[in-house]
Design a protein around this motif. Structure first.
Motif, short mmCIF file in Angstrom:
data_model
loop_
_atom_site.label_atom_id
_atom_site.label_comp_id
_atom_site.label_asym_id
_atom_site.label_seq_id
_atom_site.Cartn_x
_atom_site.Cartn_y
_atom_site.Cartn_z
N ALA A 242 -2.95 7.31 7.55
CA ALA A 242 -1.94 7.80 6.61
C ALA A 242 -1.96 6.98 5.32
CB ALA A 242 -0.56 7.75 7.25
N LEU A 243 -2.19 5.68 5.44
CA LEU A 243 -2.25 4.83 4.24
C LEU A 243 -3.46 5.17 3.37
CD1 LEU A 243 -1.24 1.39 5.81
CD2 LEU A 243 0.18 2.95 4.47
N VAL A 244 -4.58 5.54 4.01
CA VAL A 244 -5.74 5.97 3.23
C VAL A 244 -5.42 7.26 2.48
CG1 VAL A 244 -8.12 6.77 3.41
CG2 VAL A 244 -7.36 4.83 4.79
N LEU A 245 -4.74 8.20 3.15
CA LEU A 245 -4.33 9.43 2.47
C LEU A 245 -3.38 9.12 1.32
CD1 LEU A 245 -3.69 11.87 5.48
CD2 LEU A 245 -5.64 11.85 3.91
N LEU A 246 -2.50 8.16 1.53
CA LEU A 246 -1.56 7.79 0.48
C LEU A 246 -2.28 7.26 -0.75
CD1 LEU A 246 1.33 7.23 -0.52
CD2 LEU A 246 1.25 5.05 0.69
N MET A 247 -3.25 6.39 -0.54
CA MET A 247 -3.99 5.86 -1.68
C MET A 247 -4.78 6.96 -2.40
SD MET A 247 -5.40 2.12 -0.42
CE MET A 247 -6.19 2.75 1.05
N ALA A 248 -5.36 7.87 -1.63
CA ALA A 248 -6.11 8.96 -2.25
C ALA A 248 -5.18 9.87 -3.05
CB ALA A 248 -6.83 9.77 -1.17
N GLY A 249 -4.02 10.18 -2.50
CA GLY A 249 -3.07 11.01 -3.24
C GLY A 249 -2.55 10.33 -4.49
N ASN B 40 11.98 11.18 6.01
CA ASN B 40 10.69 11.44 5.40
C ASN B 40 10.62 12.86 4.84
OD1 ASN B 40 9.80 8.88 6.08
ND2 ASN B 40 8.89 9.54 8.01
N PHE B 41 11.20 13.80 5.57
CA PHE B 41 11.22 15.18 5.07
C PHE B 41 12.03 15.27 3.78
CE2 PHE B 41 13.35 19.34 4.96
CZ PHE B 41 12.23 20.16 4.86
N ALA B 42 13.18 14.61 3.75
CA ALA B 42 13.99 14.62 2.53
C ALA B 42 13.27 13.93 1.38
CB ALA B 42 15.35 13.94 2.80
N ILE C 86 3.26 10.62 4.27
CA ILE C 86 4.63 10.22 4.63
C ILE C 86 4.96 10.68 6.04
CG2 ILE C 86 7.06 10.61 4.10
CD1 ILE C 86 6.31 10.70 1.15
N PHE C 87 4.61 11.91 6.36
CA PHE C 87 4.93 12.44 7.69
C PHE C 87 4.09 11.77 8.77
CE2 PHE C 87 6.84 15.95 5.34
CZ PHE C 87 7.96 16.21 6.11
N ILE C 88 2.81 11.55 8.51
CA ILE C 88 1.95 10.94 9.53
C ILE C 88 2.37 9.50 9.78
CG2 ILE C 88 -0.41 10.23 10.05
CD1 ILE C 88 -1.42 12.64 8.55
#
Length: 414
Positions: free
Chosen positions: A167-174, A295-297, A332-334
């Motif tokens: 999830a942190l890798v996805l966060l950095m990519a986003g 996280n959803f909010a 965020i969700f993962i």
């Protein structure tokens, strides 16, 4: 022997049934508080960023360090009032503050370190909003999840699950995707330099927030007072630190305007109020809603912030930005989910597909029993026999009760 006054008529067909005399009112009230806290949390996250950006776009040359100071001043009475509400007594709230603050001077002194970090963080937020669009800042500010995770591993010695690292890798990519390069002819080097200043201030705010939170968890692990007491302890240090910060910044408009709150518009005051209430709202959300709904909010707030930036500041939403936002929301969700929850969600999707495939699978007709022969058309058209007695033999009120139950069973509970 029961007296005649002890008899009560049975509840009607539409009355709610409770077990053991328990009333559904508390559960309904908690559900309403959960939904209300989520809505307020979403609105606060989006409104705070949009209001800060609006205050910078108006370019009234207000002193942001004064805004940070007023924010900390406002947090103190809010924390005390919420503590009084929690204790349901002014005397008990004052006794709690005396015991936790004056009665534990060493623990209170330790709060000065995160207080300094939080003050620097708030100042960095105002600096970042002067150079970044609101939607871009919202996504970039989610990097505090990455910095907190790294510090949790290094300072607290904890482990991070494999899906959380993903999830942190996805966060950095986003986060990289949402950083749109400046358009050609739109400022050139100045725009690029300003964007780098905004990103640097945002990363500094993330680091300060993460270090402060991990420090509080590591140093004060044995002392866990109420969240409102902790906020009051922080305010005892953040207020003088923020006051010193107002003197460290040169204000060219102070002599001209004659007041430290010069240039304070509605947007500035509104951002101060929403920032001061932000920590209180997060505490309420975590109490009633939990981490997944929070996280959803938070994801909804990012979407609302992007739409608000497009409508208020002519921010252009590109496919690259949409992809980056999608990766940030997914991360965020993962990150906030457990392995069991992720497996359950994946299994639910797999079962849904398999059930769809099974619906179209051929049916082995050879194994089915042949239908019974039909003797005559009259028997086919005849209605099935009913176990109910004739209308004239039913007990009084049975017909009305049956019709009411039928009418009431038309809609299912939501």
């Amino acid at each position: 022997r029961r007296s005649p006054t002890d008899w009560h008529p049975p509840p009607g067909p539409g009355a709610p049934v409770t077990l053991g005399g328990a009333s559904p009112a508390p559960a309904m009230r908690d559900e309403q508080l959960k939904m209300m806290s989520l809505l307020v949390f979403t609105f606060q996250n989006a409104a705070f960023v949009l209001l800060m950006r609006w205050s910078k776009v108006l370019d009234t040359h207000y002193n942001s360090t004064v805004a940070v100071f007023l924010t900390e001043v406002l947090k103190l009475p809010l924390s005390v009032l919420l503590l009084m509400y929690e204790k349901r007594s002014v005397t008990e709230a004052c006794a709690t503050l005396n015991r936790e603050i004056l009665g534990a001077p060493l623990d209170t002194l330790k709060i000065s370190v995160p207080a300094l970090l939080y003050t620097v963080q708030n100042n960095c937020l105002f600096v970042a909003m002067g150079y970044l669009e609101a939607a871009v800042f919202q996504c970039t500010y989610q990097l505090k999840t990455l910095t907190t995770a790294v510090l949790t591993v290094t300072m607290l010695g904890r482990s991070i699950a494999a899906h959380q690292w993903g999830a942190l890798v996805l966060l950095m990519a986003g986060t990289v995707l949402v950083q749109e390069p400046p358009a050609k002819g739109g400022g050139g080097a100045d725009s690029s330099a300003g964007m780098m200043v905004g990103i640097g201030a945002t990363v500094a705010a993330c680091v300060c927030s993460s270090v402060a939170s991990v420090y509080l968890e590591k140093i004060l692990i044995e002392s866990k007072p109420s969240i409102w007491v902790r906020n009051a302890q922080l305010c005892l240090f953040t207020i003088p630190i923020a006051a010193v910060g107002t003197q460290m910044v040169k204000d060219d408009y102070l002599k001209e305007e004659g007041t430290p709150i010069h240039g304070f518009t509605f947007a500035v005051w509104a951002s101060i109020v929403t920032n001061a209430a932000g920590g209180m709202i997060v505490a309420v959300v975590m109490k009633f809603a939990g981490n997944i709904l929070r996280n959803f909010a938070q994801a909804c707030a990012i979407v609302v912030g992007g739409i608000g930036s497009c409508l208020l500041f002519d921010f252009v939403i590109t496919s690259r930005f949409v992809g980056g936002v999608g990766l940030v929301i997914l991360s965020i969700f993962i990150y906030g989910s457990k392995v069991e929850q992720l497996i359950a969600w994946l299994a639910a999707v797999g079962l849904a597909r398999s059930s769809d495939e099974a619906a179209y699978a051929p049916v082995p007709l050879a194994e089915e029993a042949p239908p019974p022969p039909r003797e005559s058309a009259d028997e086919e058209a005849a209605p099935p026999p009913s176990a109910a007695p004739p209308a004239d033999l039913r007990p009084p009120g049975a017909e009305s009760a049956g019709s009411a139950a039928t009418a009431g069973g038309g809609g299912k509970g939501r």
